[in-house]
Design a protein around this motif. Sequence first.
Motif, PDB file in Angstrom:
ATOM      1  N   LEU A  88      14.964   9.839  10.009  1.00 56.30           N
ATOM      2  CA  LEU A  88      14.868   9.796   8.557  1.00 56.30           C
ATOM      3  C   LEU A  88      15.583  11.004   7.971  1.00 56.30           C
ATOM      4  O   LEU A  88      15.478  12.114   8.493  1.00 56.30           O
ATOM      5  N   SER A  89      16.318  10.775   6.889  1.00 58.09           N
ATOM      6  CA  SER A  89      17.042  11.877   6.239  1.00 58.09           C
ATOM      7  C   SER A  89      16.052  12.794   5.523  1.00 58.09           C
ATOM      8  O   SER A  89      14.899  12.437   5.277  1.00 58.09           O
ATOM      9  N   ALA A  90      16.520  13.969   5.151  1.00 56.61           N
ATOM     10  CA  ALA A  90      15.686  14.919   4.406  1.00 56.61           C
ATOM     11  C   ALA A  90      15.231  14.294   3.089  1.00 56.61           C
ATOM     12  O   ALA A  90      14.079  14.466   2.677  1.00 56.61           O
ATOM     13  N   ASP A  91      16.117  13.562   2.433  1.00 51.80           N
ATOM     14  CA  ASP A  91      15.760  12.888   1.170  1.00 51.80           C
ATOM     15  C   ASP A  91      14.667  11.847   1.408  1.00 51.80           C
ATOM     16  O   ASP A  91      13.710  11.765   0.638  1.00 51.80           O
ATOM     17  N   GLN A  92      14.828  11.049   2.451  1.00 50.79           N
ATOM     18  CA  GLN A  92      13.817  10.029   2.758  1.00 50.79           C
ATOM     19  C   GLN A  92      12.461  10.670   3.086  1.00 50.79           C
ATOM     20  O   GLN A  92      11.434  10.227   2.587  1.00 50.79           O
ATOM     21  N   LEU A  93      12.485  11.725   3.888  1.00 52.50           N
ATOM     22  CA  LEU A  93      11.226  12.414   4.220  1.00 52.50           C
ATOM     23  C   LEU A  93      10.580  12.991   2.966  1.00 52.50           C
ATOM     24  O   LEU A  93       9.355  12.908   2.811  1.00 52.50           O
ATOM     25  N   GLY A 144      17.036  -1.107   6.835  1.00 55.07           N
ATOM     26  CA  GLY A 144      17.048  -2.415   7.488  1.00 55.07           C
ATOM     27  C   GLY A 144      16.104  -2.498   8.678  1.00 55.07           C
ATOM     28  O   GLY A 144      16.410  -3.153   9.666  1.00 55.07           O
ATOM     29  N   VAL A 145      14.984  -1.795   8.562  1.00 52.13           N
ATOM     30  CA  VAL A 145      13.986  -1.794   9.635  1.00 52.13           C
ATOM     31  C   VAL A 145      12.625  -2.138   9.032  1.00 52.13           C
ATOM     32  O   VAL A 145      12.482  -2.250   7.810  1.00 52.13           O
ATOM     33  N   SER A 146      11.614  -2.260   9.878  1.00 53.54           N
ATOM     34  CA  SER A 146      10.279  -2.589   9.386  1.00 53.54           C
ATOM     35  C   SER A 146       9.588  -1.367   8.786  1.00 53.54           C
ATOM     36  O   SER A 146       9.929  -0.225   9.099  1.00 53.54           O
ATOM     37  N   VAL A 147       8.625  -1.628   7.927  1.00 48.90           N
ATOM     38  CA  VAL A 147       7.811  -0.566   7.347  1.00 48.90           C
ATOM     39  C   VAL A 147       7.076   0.175   8.461  1.00 48.90           C
ATOM     40  O   VAL A 147       6.901   1.388   8.408  1.00 48.90           O
ATOM     41  N   HIS A 148       6.670  -0.547   9.481  1.00 48.06           N
ATOM     42  CA  HIS A 148       5.960   0.068  10.598  1.00 48.06           C
ATOM     43  C   HIS A 148       6.848   1.080  11.323  1.00 48.06           C
ATOM     44  O   HIS A 148       6.388   2.150  11.704  1.00 48.06           O
ATOM     45  N   GLN A 149       8.130   0.750  11.486  1.00 47.36           N
ATOM     46  CA  GLN A 149       9.051   1.699  12.124  1.00 47.36           C
ATOM     47  C   GLN A 149       9.175   2.964  11.286  1.00 47.36           C
ATOM     48  O   GLN A 149       9.158   4.080  11.826  1.00 47.36           O
ATOM     49  N   VAL A 150       9.312   2.806   9.984  1.00 46.67           N
ATOM     50  CA  VAL A 150       9.442   3.972   9.106  1.00 46.67           C
ATOM     51  C   VAL A 150       8.168   4.813   9.169  1.00 46.67           C
ATOM     52  O   VAL A 150       8.229   6.040   9.245  1.00 46.67           O
ATOM     53  N   THR A 151       7.020   4.157   9.162  1.00 44.55           N
ATOM     54  CA  THR A 151       5.748   4.884   9.224  1.00 44.55           C
ATOM     55  C   THR A 151       5.638   5.686  10.512  1.00 44.55           C
ATOM     56  O   THR A 151       5.277   6.869  10.496  1.00 44.55           O
ATOM     57  N   ARG A 190      10.748  11.832  -0.055  1.00 42.72           N
ATOM     58  CA  ARG A 190      10.154  10.729  -0.807  1.00 42.72           C
ATOM     59  C   ARG A 190       8.883  10.205  -0.161  1.00 42.72           C
ATOM     60  O   ARG A 190       8.008   9.687  -0.837  1.00 42.72           O
ATOM     61  N   LEU A 191       8.781  10.334   1.153  1.00 38.71           N
ATOM     62  CA  LEU A 191       7.624   9.807   1.870  1.00 38.71           C
ATOM     63  C   LEU A 191       6.459  10.784   1.926  1.00 38.71           C
ATOM     64  O   LEU A 191       5.310  10.373   2.057  1.00 38.71           O
ATOM     65  N   ASN A 192       6.761  12.081   1.861  1.00 36.89           N
ATOM     66  CA  ASN A 192       5.702  13.085   1.937  1.00 36.89           C
ATOM     67  C   ASN A 192       4.889  13.081   0.660  1.00 36.89           C
ATOM     68  O   ASN A 192       5.446  12.985  -0.435  1.00 36.89           O
ATOM     69  N   PRO A 193       3.572  13.209   0.800  1.00 40.67           N
ATOM     70  CA  PRO A 193       2.720  13.238  -0.393  1.00 40.67           C
ATOM     71  C   PRO A 193       3.072  14.435  -1.267  1.00 40.67           C
ATOM     72  O   PRO A 193       3.392  15.505  -0.784  1.00 40.67           O
ATOM     73  N   SER A 194       3.002  14.221  -2.554  1.00 38.84           N
ATOM     74  CA  SER A 194       3.345  15.302  -3.498  1.00 38.84           C
ATOM     75  C   SER A 194       2.174  16.220  -3.691  1.00 38.84           C
ATOM     76  O   SER A 194       1.066  15.879  -3.711  1.00 38.84           O
ATOM     77  N   ALA A 225       0.822  -1.211   0.000  1.00 42.80           N
ATOM     78  CA  ALA A 225       0.000   0.000   0.000  1.00 42.80           C
ATOM     79  C   ALA A 225       0.856   1.262   0.000  1.00 42.80           C
ATOM     80  O   ALA A 225       0.422   2.301  -0.477  1.00 42.80           O
ATOM     81  N   ALA A 226       2.049   1.179   0.536  1.00 46.53           N
ATOM     82  CA  ALA A 226       2.933   2.342   0.626  1.00 46.53           C
ATOM     83  C   ALA A 226       4.339   1.951   0.199  1.00 46.53           C
ATOM     84  O   ALA A 226       5.237   1.799   1.023  1.00 46.53           O
TER      85      ALA A 226
END
Length: 74
Positions: free
Chosen positions: A63-68, A22-29, A70-74, A10-11
């Motif tokens: 989370l790095s600025a790049d990762q954030l 190297g972590v779970s999707v839940h941790q990133v969320t 990529r995760l933020n809705p456009s 879904a994401a």
Amino acid sequence: MPAAGSLDTAAPAFAEVAAELGVSVHQVTLAWHLAQADVVLPIPGASRPASIRDSAAATHLTLSADQLARLNPS
């Protein structure tokens, strides 16, 4: 409510960042939610001790600025 494992499909951006770190999707969320503002307090639900530990570990994930971006809705 979708099954917990469905976050991977879904994401996909969250799944990609999770694989990078190297972590779970839940941790990133949860880490993404925490990064939104200093006053954000996500309340994850869990019944298994392993899930509770995984959620708690998100508080130490940065989370790095790049990762954030990529995760933020456009």
